[in-house]
Design a protein around this motif. Structure first.
Motif, mmCIF file in Angstrom:
data_model
loop_
_atom_site.group_PDB
_atom_site.id
_atom_site.type_symbol
_atom_site.label_atom_id
_atom_site.label_comp_id
_atom_site.label_asym_id
_atom_site.label_seq_id
_atom_site.Cartn_x
_atom_site.Cartn_y
_atom_site.Cartn_z
ATOM 1 N N THR A 100 -134.352 -49.948 51.260
ATOM 2 C CA THR A 100 -135.279 -48.957 51.819
ATOM 3 C C THR A 100 -136.588 -48.975 51.063
ATOM 4 O O THR A 100 -137.678 -48.960 51.661
ATOM 5 N N GLN A 101 -136.505 -49.021 49.744
ATOM 6 C CA GLN A 101 -137.712 -49.028 48.923
ATOM 7 C C GLN A 101 -138.512 -50.318 49.115
ATOM 8 O O GLN A 101 -139.746 -50.307 49.071
ATOM 9 N N ALA A 102 -137.819 -51.417 49.341
ATOM 10 C CA ALA A 102 -138.509 -52.682 49.607
ATOM 11 C C ALA A 102 -139.323 -52.575 50.895
ATOM 12 O O ALA A 102 -140.493 -52.977 50.945
ATOM 13 N N TYR A 103 -138.711 -52.009 51.929
ATOM 14 C CA TYR A 103 -139.404 -51.839 53.212
ATOM 15 C C TYR A 103 -140.606 -50.911 53.049
ATOM 16 O O TYR A 103 -141.707 -51.187 53.538
ATOM 17 N N TRP A 104 -140.402 -49.804 52.351
ATOM 18 C CA TRP A 104 -141.470 -48.825 52.119
ATOM 19 C C TRP A 104 -142.631 -49.464 51.359
ATOM 20 O O TRP A 104 -143.796 -49.324 51.733
ATOM 21 N N HIS A 105 -142.316 -50.176 50.290
ATOM 22 C CA HIS A 105 -143.347 -50.807 49.457
ATOM 23 C C HIS A 105 -144.163 -51.837 50.236
ATOM 24 O O HIS A 105 -145.398 -51.814 50.221
ATOM 25 N N VAL A 106 -143.479 -52.734 50.913
ATOM 26 C CA VAL A 106 -144.160 -53.826 51.610
ATOM 27 C C VAL A 106 -145.034 -53.303 52.744
ATOM 28 O O VAL A 106 -146.117 -53.836 53.007
ATOM 29 N N ASN A 107 -144.598 -52.241 53.398
ATOM 30 C CA ASN A 107 -145.331 -51.741 54.557
ATOM 31 C C ASN A 107 -146.369 -50.669 54.228
ATOM 32 O O ASN A 107 -147.135 -50.272 55.110
ATOM 33 N N THR A 108 -146.394 -50.203 52.981
ATOM 34 C CA THR A 108 -147.363 -49.160 52.614
ATOM 35 C C THR A 108 -148.204 -49.513 51.397
ATOM 36 O O THR A 108 -149.317 -49.004 51.240
ATOM 37 N N ASP A 154 -141.465 -42.659 60.162
ATOM 38 C CA ASP A 154 -140.628 -42.517 61.356
ATOM 39 C C ASP A 154 -139.588 -43.630 61.443
ATOM 40 O O ASP A 154 -138.446 -43.398 61.867
ATOM 41 N N GLU A 155 -139.967 -44.832 61.042
ATOM 42 C CA GLU A 155 -139.021 -45.947 61.069
ATOM 43 C C GLU A 155 -137.898 -45.750 60.064
ATOM 44 O O GLU A 155 -136.716 -46.028 60.361
ATOM 45 N N LEU A 156 -138.216 -45.242 58.872
ATOM 46 C CA LEU A 156 -137.183 -44.984 57.869
ATOM 47 C C LEU A 156 -136.218 -43.907 58.356
ATOM 48 O O LEU A 156 -134.995 -44.025 58.158
ATOM 49 N N VAL A 157 -136.741 -42.873 58.973
ATOM 50 C CA VAL A 157 -135.891 -41.810 59.521
ATOM 51 C C VAL A 157 -134.988 -42.377 60.611
ATOM 52 O O VAL A 157 -133.789 -42.069 60.676
ATOM 53 N N LYS A 158 -135.542 -43.216 61.449
ATOM 54 C CA LYS A 158 -134.762 -43.854 62.528
ATOM 55 C C LYS A 158 -133.630 -44.690 61.939
ATOM 56 O O LYS A 158 -132.477 -44.633 62.415
ATOM 57 N N GLN A 159 -133.940 -45.475 60.923
ATOM 58 C CA GLN A 159 -132.917 -46.311 60.289
ATOM 59 C C GLN A 159 -131.791 -45.455 59.724
ATOM 60 O O GLN A 159 -130.603 -45.786 59.876
ATOM 61 N N PHE A 160 -132.148 -44.362 59.052
ATOM 62 C CA PHE A 160 -131.122 -43.488 58.469
ATOM 63 C C PHE A 160 -130.275 -42.841 59.553
ATOM 64 O O PHE A 160 -129.037 -42.834 59.467
ATOM 65 N N ASN A 161 -130.919 -42.285 60.568
ATOM 66 C CA ASN A 161 -130.178 -41.594 61.627
ATOM 67 C C ASN A 161 -129.213 -42.524 62.346
ATOM 68 O O ASN A 161 -128.116 -42.107 62.753
ATOM 69 N N GLU A 162 -129.611 -43.783 62.504
ATOM 70 C CA GLU A 162 -128.753 -44.736 63.200
ATOM 71 C C GLU A 162 -127.655 -45.307 62.310
ATOM 72 O O GLU A 162 -126.706 -45.929 62.807
ATOM 73 N N SER A 163 -127.773 -45.064 60.992
ATOM 74 C CA SER A 163 -126.802 -45.635 60.053
ATOM 75 C C SER A 163 -125.544 -44.796 59.907
ATOM 76 O O SER A 163 -124.550 -45.254 59.342
#
Length: 467
Positions: free
Chosen positions: A365-373, A74-83
């Motif tokens: 994006t991949q850095a955020y995904w990796h660190v948080n999952t 949900d956070e990744l989707v939010k980041q994209f939509n706001e970008s």
């Protein structure tokens, strides 16, 4: 002719729904099941929308990430939509991988399905055979998108006949976890973990005693697939189903039999516990100090380390190979899931989804995904991000996973097997392992029986696929 193909595919979908129901969820627990409330509230996430001039293009993404993983999605989707203002993505949780795929089968051809869907790697053969997807290669070729920044060994699983059919998303593979403190107490070198089957067995014997058992491996079909690939052995004929449809399972071959015999011997000797099929049970036993070694996904690393904090230090090592002579052979297969584009959505909508997919592949994006999952970054440059560097300092054990992936040579064995009945095949493999470990059948007989049943199911599936 078209009506005949539609009839054949309808039969295929009905067969697959029945087979998946029979296969059950198995050990596929990475995504969890989510809550009934979440599943109910999201079940109506269709893409039947009307676009007005000037409005952003709506993209609906069906996914199977529940709990904390769903929060990161949900956070990744939010980041994209706001970008940007041109595309709005709606992420819709659809339950487990099996549940999500069954919903897609029901929606196919009705116009009520998503723009894109996350599907586990073992669903790849079905997705291709469905004829319902637009290969990612089409978007890549259209704009000469450079895939050289993506991990080749991750792309390999989803590449068929030199075409990338889906974009990798969440990726993992298994590694050996071990209790460094227990190694030290047993007189073993905690900085020199076992590398071969014989060394694992010797370590398990030395570690067993004073309320501790050497180790435990969950009865998980994925682990058997990985142990075979790690010695360069293929699970299916026709190069693991990558040079034409596979029509024979090879579970009864010497590589699988000797692996199961080694596993069974340790259980029989009392230096390896049989804790059943759930990886959660082996994780809990490991964190409690009841077992000193276990196999688990790289995506579980952070949780395993955190559960052991204040008790003992966790070490990680690559999957063991049968002998030292096998050191240069094989490697690991990526697990997890990828993103597929549905071809019954308007071209504008598919193109909008492609913009989002490219965003997901960006280093930050991949850095955020990796660190948080805990899942691998699919983008090489993500390792240069400060977020990833800091995370690796905190969890240096993950370097094992990175090295194991990068040291893998891409072959049909390490690309991974593909078949239309993979969930059921894993269940049958697990039953065979269970029979062998409990003494209900010899490893050879159990694997031969499973291999014959998998072969029959593959051939039944293949007969429904229009050639």
């Amino acid at each position: 002719m078209k009506s005949s193909r539609k009839w054949m595919f309808a039969c295929l979908c009905m067969l697959m729904v029945v087979l998946t129901a029979c296969g059950g969820g198995g050990s596929q627990t990475a995504t969890g099941t989510g809550t009934a409330e979440a599943a109910s509230s999201n079940a109506s996430g269709s893409t039947d929308t009307t676009q007005n001039d000037g409005d952003p293009v709506k993209v609906v993404w069906w996914h199977a990430m529940s709990g904390e993983l769903g929060t990161v999605v949900d956070e990744l989707v939010k980041q994209f939509n706001e970008s940007q203002d041109d595309v709005q993505v709606e992420a819709v949780f659809q339950g487990t991988y099996d549940e999500s795929l069954n919903k897609l089968k029901t929606a196919m051809g009705s116009g009520t399905g998503p723009t894109m869907i996350q599907t586990y790697e073992i669903g790849s053969r079905f997705m291709i055979d469905s004829g319902a997807i637009t290969p990612m290669q089409q978007f890549i070729d259209k704009e000469s998108y450079d895939v050289s920044h993506l991990e080749e060994n991750i792309l390999g699983y989803y590449t068929f006949d030199d075409r990338l059919y889906s974009m990798p998303f969440n990726t993992s593979n298994p590694i050996l976890y071990y209790n460094k403190d227990a190694f030290q107490a047993a007189g073993l070198d905690p900085e020199n973990p076992p590398k071969t089957y014989a060394e694992i067995e010797a370590a398990a014997k030395a570690l067993t005693g004073n309320g501790v058992t050497g180790g435990s491996f969950a009865i998980y079909g994925w682990f058997m697939e990985q142990l075979l690939a790690n010695q360069g052995a293929e699970l299916l004929n026709n190069s693991n189903g990558r040079e034409g449809l596979a029509d024979q399972a090879q579970l009864g071959a010497p590589a699988a039999v000797s692996t199961l015999e080694w596993w069974k011997k340790m259980v029989d000797d009392g230096v390896m516990l049989n804790l059943g099929r759930k990886t959660d049970d082996t994780k809990k036993a490991f964190a409690a100090g009841q077992i000193a070694m276990t196999l688990d996904s790289t995506a579980s690393l952070r949780g395993i380390v955190q559960a052991s904090e204040g008790k003992f230090e966790v070490g990680t090592a690559a999957l063991p190979k049968p002998t030292e002579a096998d050191a240069g052979k094989g490697g690991v297969i990526v697990g997890g899931a990828s993103l597929w584009m549905l071809n019954d959505r308007p071209e504008e909508e598919q193109q909008a989804a492609w913009q989002f997919i490219k965003f997901l592949a960006e280093p930050a994006t991949q850095a955020y995904w990796h660190v948080n999952t805990g899942y691998f970054p699919i983008t090489k440059e993500a390792y240069n991000e400060e977020l990833v560097k800091e995370n690796l300092e905190k969890y240096p054990q993950f370097q094992t996973a990175i090295d194991q992936l990068h040291n893998t040579e891409l072959t049909p064995a390490t690309q991974g097997a593909v078949m239309g009945v993979f969930p059921e095949a894993r269940q049958l493999t697990e039953t065979a392992i269970e029979e062998a470990l409990t003494g209900a059948a010899s490893p050879q007989d159990a694997l031969d029986r499973a291999s014959a049943e998998i072969t029959q199911k593959i051939q039944e599936y293949n007969s429904t696929v229009a050639q």
